[in-house]
Scaffold this motif. Structure first.
Motif, PDB file in Angstrom:
ATOM      1  N   PRO A 441      21.531  58.711  17.621  1.00 51.05           N
ATOM      2  CA  PRO A 441      20.593  59.200  17.271  1.00 51.05           C
ATOM      3  C   PRO A 441      19.230  58.607  17.894  1.00 51.05           C
ATOM      4  O   PRO A 441      18.567  60.417  17.768  1.00 51.05           O
ATOM      5  CB  PRO A 441      20.726  59.950  15.986  1.00 51.05           C
ATOM      6  CG  PRO A 441      21.818  59.279  15.194  1.00 51.05           C
ATOM      7  CD  PRO A 441      22.118  58.603  16.001  1.00 51.05           C
ATOM      8  N   VAL A 442      18.799  58.115  17.981  1.00 54.26           N
ATOM      9  CA  VAL A 442      17.654  57.508  18.379  1.00 54.26           C
ATOM     10  C   VAL A 442      17.481  57.932  20.090  1.00 54.26           C
ATOM     11  O   VAL A 442      16.246  58.191  20.270  1.00 54.26           O
ATOM     12  CB  VAL A 442      17.298  56.088  18.389  1.00 54.26           C
ATOM     13  CG1 VAL A 442      16.512  55.034  19.063  1.00 54.26           C
ATOM     14  CG2 VAL A 442      17.300  55.657  16.392  1.00 54.26           C
ATOM     15  N   TYR A 486      18.066  48.844  21.107  1.00 50.26           N
ATOM     16  CA  TYR A 486      19.236  49.459  20.642  1.00 50.26           C
ATOM     17  C   TYR A 486      19.971  49.758  22.167  1.00 50.26           C
ATOM     18  O   TYR A 486      21.234  48.848  22.114  1.00 50.26           O
ATOM     19  CB  TYR A 486      19.134  51.333  19.997  1.00 50.26           C
ATOM     20  CG  TYR A 486      19.968  51.248  18.766  1.00 50.26           C
ATOM     21  CD1 TYR A 486      20.433  51.171  18.114  1.00 50.26           C
ATOM     22  CD2 TYR A 486      17.963  51.991  18.357  1.00 50.26           C
ATOM     23  CE1 TYR A 486      20.644  51.606  17.197  1.00 50.26           C
ATOM     24  CE2 TYR A 486      18.335  51.811  17.400  1.00 50.26           C
ATOM     25  CZ  TYR A 486      19.591  51.851  16.413  1.00 50.26           C
ATOM     26  OH  TYR A 486      19.376  51.595  15.106  1.00 50.26           O
ATOM     27  N   ASP A 487      19.829  49.542  23.462  1.00 53.46           N
ATOM     28  CA  ASP A 487      20.642  48.876  24.857  1.00 53.46           C
ATOM     29  C   ASP A 487      20.531  48.283  24.570  1.00 53.46           C
ATOM     30  O   ASP A 487      22.101  47.589  25.259  1.00 53.46           O
ATOM     31  CB  ASP A 487      19.430  50.089  25.667  1.00 53.46           C
ATOM     32  CG  ASP A 487      19.664  51.229  26.524  1.00 53.46           C
ATOM     33  OD1 ASP A 487      20.772  51.513  26.388  1.00 53.46           O
ATOM     34  OD2 ASP A 487      18.576  52.005  26.807  1.00 53.46           O
ATOM     35  N   LEU A 565      16.218  51.647   9.132  1.00 55.53           N
ATOM     36  CA  LEU A 565      17.956  52.230   9.684  1.00 55.53           C
ATOM     37  C   LEU A 565      17.787  51.190  11.001  1.00 55.53           C
ATOM     38  O   LEU A 565      18.706  50.388  11.265  1.00 55.53           O
ATOM     39  CB  LEU A 565      17.298  53.491   9.930  1.00 55.53           C
ATOM     40  CG  LEU A 565      17.110  54.725   8.780  1.00 55.53           C
ATOM     41  CD1 LEU A 565      17.510  55.880   9.239  1.00 55.53           C
ATOM     42  CD2 LEU A 565      18.863  54.368   7.711  1.00 55.53           C
ATOM     43  N   TYR A 566      16.341  50.850  11.684  1.00 54.62           N
ATOM     44  CA  TYR A 566      16.475  50.149  12.728  1.00 54.62           C
ATOM     45  C   TYR A 566      17.291  48.444  12.673  1.00 54.62           C
ATOM     46  O   TYR A 566      18.480  47.586  12.651  1.00 54.62           O
ATOM     47  CB  TYR A 566      15.860  50.080  13.404  1.00 54.62           C
ATOM     48  CG  TYR A 566      15.162  48.865  14.011  1.00 54.62           C
ATOM     49  CD1 TYR A 566      16.059  48.819  15.824  1.00 54.62           C
ATOM     50  CD2 TYR A 566      14.032  48.089  14.543  1.00 54.62           C
ATOM     51  CE1 TYR A 566      15.476  48.071  16.946  1.00 54.62           C
ATOM     52  CE2 TYR A 566      13.962  47.031  15.188  1.00 54.62           C
ATOM     53  CZ  TYR A 566      14.705  47.180  16.764  1.00 54.62           C
ATOM     54  OH  TYR A 566      14.782  45.674  17.073  1.00 54.62           O
ATOM     55  N   LEU A 567      16.164  48.060  11.264  1.00 51.18           N
ATOM     56  CA  LEU A 567      16.448  46.697  11.120  1.00 51.18           C
ATOM     57  C   LEU A 567      18.001  46.483  10.170  1.00 51.18           C
ATOM     58  O   LEU A 567      18.830  45.483  10.736  1.00 51.18           O
ATOM     59  CB  LEU A 567      16.206  46.161  10.075  1.00 51.18           C
ATOM     60  CG  LEU A 567      16.043  44.992   9.458  1.00 51.18           C
ATOM     61  CD1 LEU A 567      15.750  43.843  10.109  1.00 51.18           C
ATOM     62  CD2 LEU A 567      14.775  44.732   7.838  1.00 51.18           C
ATOM     63  N   ARG A 568      18.677  47.047   9.438  1.00 48.31           N
ATOM     64  CA  ARG A 568      19.560  47.572   9.291  1.00 48.31           C
ATOM     65  C   ARG A 568      20.805  47.328  10.194  1.00 48.31           C
ATOM     66  O   ARG A 568      22.136  46.411  10.261  1.00 48.31           O
ATOM     67  CB  ARG A 568      20.237  48.829   8.493  1.00 48.31           C
ATOM     68  CG  ARG A 568      19.788  48.143   6.741  1.00 48.31           C
ATOM     69  CD  ARG A 568      20.493  49.415   6.019  1.00 48.31           C
ATOM     70  NE  ARG A 568      19.078  48.940   4.353  1.00 48.31           N
ATOM     71  CZ  ARG A 568      19.587  47.992   3.604  1.00 48.31           C
ATOM     72  NH1 ARG A 568      21.005  47.320   3.757  1.00 48.31           N
ATOM     73  NH2 ARG A 568      19.127  48.157   2.955  1.00 48.31           N
ATOM     74  N   ASP A 569      20.866  48.322  11.615  1.00 48.26           N
ATOM     75  CA  ASP A 569      21.967  48.404  12.541  1.00 48.26           C
ATOM     76  C   ASP A 569      21.560  46.758  13.589  1.00 48.26           C
ATOM     77  O   ASP A 569      22.676  46.464  14.026  1.00 48.26           O
ATOM     78  CB  ASP A 569      21.356  49.495  13.302  1.00 48.26           C
ATOM     79  CG  ASP A 569      21.470  50.945  13.221  1.00 48.26           C
ATOM     80  OD1 ASP A 569      22.736  50.770  12.630  1.00 48.26           O
ATOM     81  OD2 ASP A 569      21.611  51.879  13.948  1.00 48.26           O
TER      82      ASP A 569
END
Length: 829
Positions: A441-442, A486-487, A565-569
């Motif tokens: 999604p990001v 993320y990358d 959400l970013y932190l959990r990922d």
């Protein structure tokens, strides 16, 4: 790195072999390498094969550095669509349309020309350039520079021309769509030129501005044949724009340039579809001279023959009443929607194609959008910049540095691409499966972003350096920072088992280990994201800082964005890299040890045992693991890292604190007591995240302040009279540390980070004095505007022009903002 003498001799031999007999001056550090370094032979063999046999560019070219030209001004274009830089004298002189690939060519046909007419007669016609070229000699060149002034506050620039003897003043305001928190218009490959005309005469004046442009970027491809031009007009919602399209039809990455002007009441737009920029240009000059307009022929031009070059021109005209004022609006756009990197394996669509299509026909719509939206852009830019600019207590040089250093966000070989529409999560996660639930999604919403370590150091998203520069990204375009992270996270959990030889040590190792942060995500000459770690100098799998910098950025990003959400990922990835890092704590004292080689961002400065830099980053990362575990309710991990932190803090103070500052390392060598300007890097990040006091305090406040005061006294004020920032390493007796080619350099990005740390700790005056030395050295004394290097030395020697790290100046701004009442920050506005 230890063999600059060898490289200089090799470079000399190479020039002799090519017929260039002039000796090359030896680098100033030649005395540090009196013997042949085996890495130099390996590097030269690799370099010769890469550049002379394969005909490709080296990721770092130690033999053919980009020469310093003190000519550059504010670049044109948004983020990730390519850039065209104009010099402060108005020339178009630096081109980056192919992603990550630079051409340093001044194209003489790319000019603005003014024509003044009174009572039906042309009274003045002048190219607004100080040049006197050998081509286009039918034009009136040699404008007197005494009557022109240049100012820049990125992403805008102003050129003021006082036309001698005419009582007319022209101001060209250059605007690019670089707007914080904007993920549409900020991606557009356009620039707008707003010409304000002031008529101080007692009679009306007809004023024309002609914008001429060569089809191409000044390279040999301009002569490859098959290029052509055509006029266009684009009307939408009652607004009409007209100009010329210049189709540059190369085999790889073809593009279209567009020059245009906005038609409105009282403004006429004319054009010339094609002319020869290598000839005298007399027919163009006479056409404009005759009536202040161009002939506007209909139809397309013919295709250029091989060896032939073509150009075009557009002209905007209006009548300016006596003692009056009028505005003419012109634009430059370029459309290279579909790009290949050097390997040509994958096709990538640039970010702006989401809004303007990928068919290669977007230049008219881009031009129209730019000319009808630039006023909105400027309102947003002014609202953004007015906060720090309006604060009278902030020095003018700081305001200039803060915004002008942002040029690298677009002109750092930057690329911003869309995910393919058929891309699946498993395609991104890699064979190991990263387990990042919001990865797709990001990236689907915000695309993929990458920028070079430097225009001379061609590696995308070099992570040890991005650590410093990332403050600009997370403060202004936080979604791009999240996308970049993320990358990186995907690459962490995957590996590349292919073996390769490293050039400085000769050892062979696999390209990428699992659960280790990569050095970079690839070379634009290859296939970034698919093949990472283009850096061949050292095997970075054993570098001590990369994993830590990932953890530090994850929490910093969460702290500033509140993206849970970013932190959990990222949490499982943080655990994996920290677990990998634990192997460097060889004596189980809670503190990692360096390995006796240059195993961190200072990749030519050996460090052995516990160290202030990596040890401080380690403790800061451990602290942030505790904080993230607390936020996420992971009591087991929190306790694990709390125990490590307790031991590590004690070991750090015991092994490195000497009563005034933290020693460089604990090795007991001749230089282990050197004063490192970057010794408080861990505290810098902790302070930026509000973790520098109370429950999560890692470093004793008194020790931090003492260390910063010592750095200011020794590294700043005892170096070059306090006028050049902070030298990386200083001996206690006030003499720069010359044990390494990097220890006696000044790294501009490190200095800005140091200044931010000083501000965080209440040493505001010292922080600004420290940073000011770098600004005045780079932007004033050395004339390196819009090409800030990685490093310089006291004797005007520099390294690596146009570098990523100086974007860290935005951490100074964050330090200032955090001291303000909540809600008054321009970043949060």
């Amino acid at each position: 790195w230890g063999g600059f003498l060898c490289l200089a001799v090799l470079r000399w031999c190479l020039q002799i072999a090519q017929g260039h007999w002039a000796p090359v001056p030896l680098p100033p550090t030649w005395h540090l390498a009196p013997t042949w370094h085996p890495g130099c032979v390996l590097y030269f063999r690799w370099w010769y094969k890469k550049t002379r046999i394969e005909k490709k560019s080296a990721f770092i070219d130690l033999l053919c550095a980009v020469p310093l030209q003190q000519i550059y001004g504010c670049p044109l274009g948004g983020i990730g669509g390519g850039t065209i830089t104009r010099g402060w004298r108005g020339e178009f002189c630096r081109w980056q349309l192919n992603p990550g690939i630079y051409h340093y060519e001044t194209v003489i046909a790319d000019q603005f020309t003014v024509c003044l007419r009174c009572k039906g007669q042309t009274v003045y016609q002048q190219v607004l350039s100080v040049e006197r070229p050998s081509t286009l000699q039918g034009w009136n060149w040699g404008y007197c520079g005494h009557y022109a002034f240049y100012h820049a506050l990125y992403p805008r620039a102003w050129m003021v021309y006082e036309l001698p003897g005419q009582n007319v003043v022209l101001t060209c305001r250059q605007v690019s769509p670089v707007i914080p928190h904007d993920y549409k218009d900020s991606s557009l490959p356009v620039g707008v030129f707003i010409w304000e005309v002031e008529n101080e005469r007692d009679e009306d004046v007809d004023v024309s501005i002609m914008f001429s442009l060569q089809n191409g970027t000044g390279t040999k491809e301009d002569r490859s044949g098959g290029h052509w031009n055509e006029p266009f007009a684009f009307e939408k919602e009652g607004e009409r724009v007209a100009g010329v399209l210049l189709h540059h039809c190369t085999r790889v990455n073809p593009f279209t340039l567009a020059i245009s002007a906005r038609e409105k009441a009282g403004t006429g737009v004319t054009h010339l579809t094609a002319f020869n920029p290598m000839g005298s240009g007399r027919e163009v000059w006479q056409d404009l001279l005759r009536d202040g307009r161009l002939d506007s022929p209909a139809g397309k031009s013919s295709l250029t023959e091989k060896g032939e070059v073509t150009a075009a021109a557009v002209c905007a005209s209006c009548r300016v009443p006596a003692r009056g004022h009028r505005t003419l609006e012109l634009a430059l756009a370029w459309d290279m929607p579909r790009v290949h990197f050097g390997s040509k394996e994958k096709l990538h669509l640039r970010r702006y194609t989401r809004f303007f299509g990928s068919g290669g026909d977007a230049a008219p719509a881009l031009s129209h959008h730019a000319l009808t939206h630039y006023e909105e852009w400027e309102r947003k830019i002014e609202a953004w910049q007015n906060f720090p600019v309006a604060r009278s207590q902030l020095p003018s040089w700081y305001k200039s540095a803060l915004f002008n250093e942002l040029y690298f966000m677009t002109d750092g070989g930057t690329i911003w691409v869309e995910l393919p529409p058929d891309c699946r999560a498993e395609d991104l996660q890699g064979p190991e499966g990263a387990g990042l639930s919001h990865l797709l999604p990001v990236l689907r919403e915000y695309g993929r972003f990458a920028y070079l370590e430097g225009q001379e150091y061609r590696m995308y998203n070099t992570y040890d350096v991005h650590f410093y520069a990332s403050f600009a990204l997370v403060m202004l375009w936080p979604k791009l920072q999240i996308s970049l992270q993320y990358d990186i996270a995907v690459t962490v959990v995957n590996e590349d088992v292919q073996p390769r030889q490293y050039l400085m040590c000769g050892q062979t190792a696999q390209v990428k280990l699992k659960n280790v942060v990569p050095h970079d995500i690839g070379d634009p000459g290859d296939e970034p994201w698919q093949r990472v770690n283009a850096y061949l100098m050292h095997d970075t799998a054993d570098w001590k800082d990369l994993n830590l910098k990932f953890v530090l950025q994850v929490y910093r990003d969460y702290y500033l964005t509140h993206d849970s959400l970013y932190l959990r990922d990222m949490w499982p990835v943080c655990q994996a890299v920290m677990e990998s890092e634990l192997k460097f704590d060889t004596d189980n004292d809670g503190l990692i040890e360096n390995g006796g080689f240059a195993d961190q961002t200072y990749d030519a400065w050996v460090v052995n045992g516990a160290s202030a830099y990596c040890g401080g980053l380690w403790l800061a990362a451990v602290c942030m693991m505790c904080k993230m575990a607390k936020v996420l309710g992971d009591a087991e991990i929190q306790q694990k890292y709390t125990d490590i932190l307790s031991k590590g803090k004690e070991a750090f103070e015991r092994m490195l604190w000497n009563g005034k500052y933290y020693n460089y390392d604990s090795s007991g060598s001749e230089t282990s007591s050197s004063i490192m300007s970057d010794q408080c890097a861990g505290q810098w990040f902790l302070g930026a995240c509000g973790l520098d006091q109370g429950e999560f305090e890692v470093f004793r406040k008194g020790h931090v302040v003492s260390a910063l005061k010592t750095i200011f006294e020794k590294n700043v004020m005892s170096f070059a009279g306090g006028t050049m920032g902070a030298v990386n390493g200083m001996r206690p007796d006030g003499v720069p540390d010359t044990s390494s080619v990097q220890s006696n350099e000044v790294w501009i990005g490190v200095v800005y980070a140091l200044a931010a740390t000083m501000i965080q700790e209440g040493l505001v005056e010292e922080g600004f004095r420290t940073a000011e030395g770098c600004y005045r050295t780079v932007w004033e004394r050395l004339g390196m505007a819009f090409q800030t290097p990685e490093a310089y030395r006291e004797k005007k020697v520099y390294r690596s022009l146009a570098y990523m790290r100086p974007l860290s100046i935005w951490s100074m701004q964050l330090a200032l903002e955090l001291a303000l009442p909540q809600g008054t920050s321009p970043r949060r506005a």
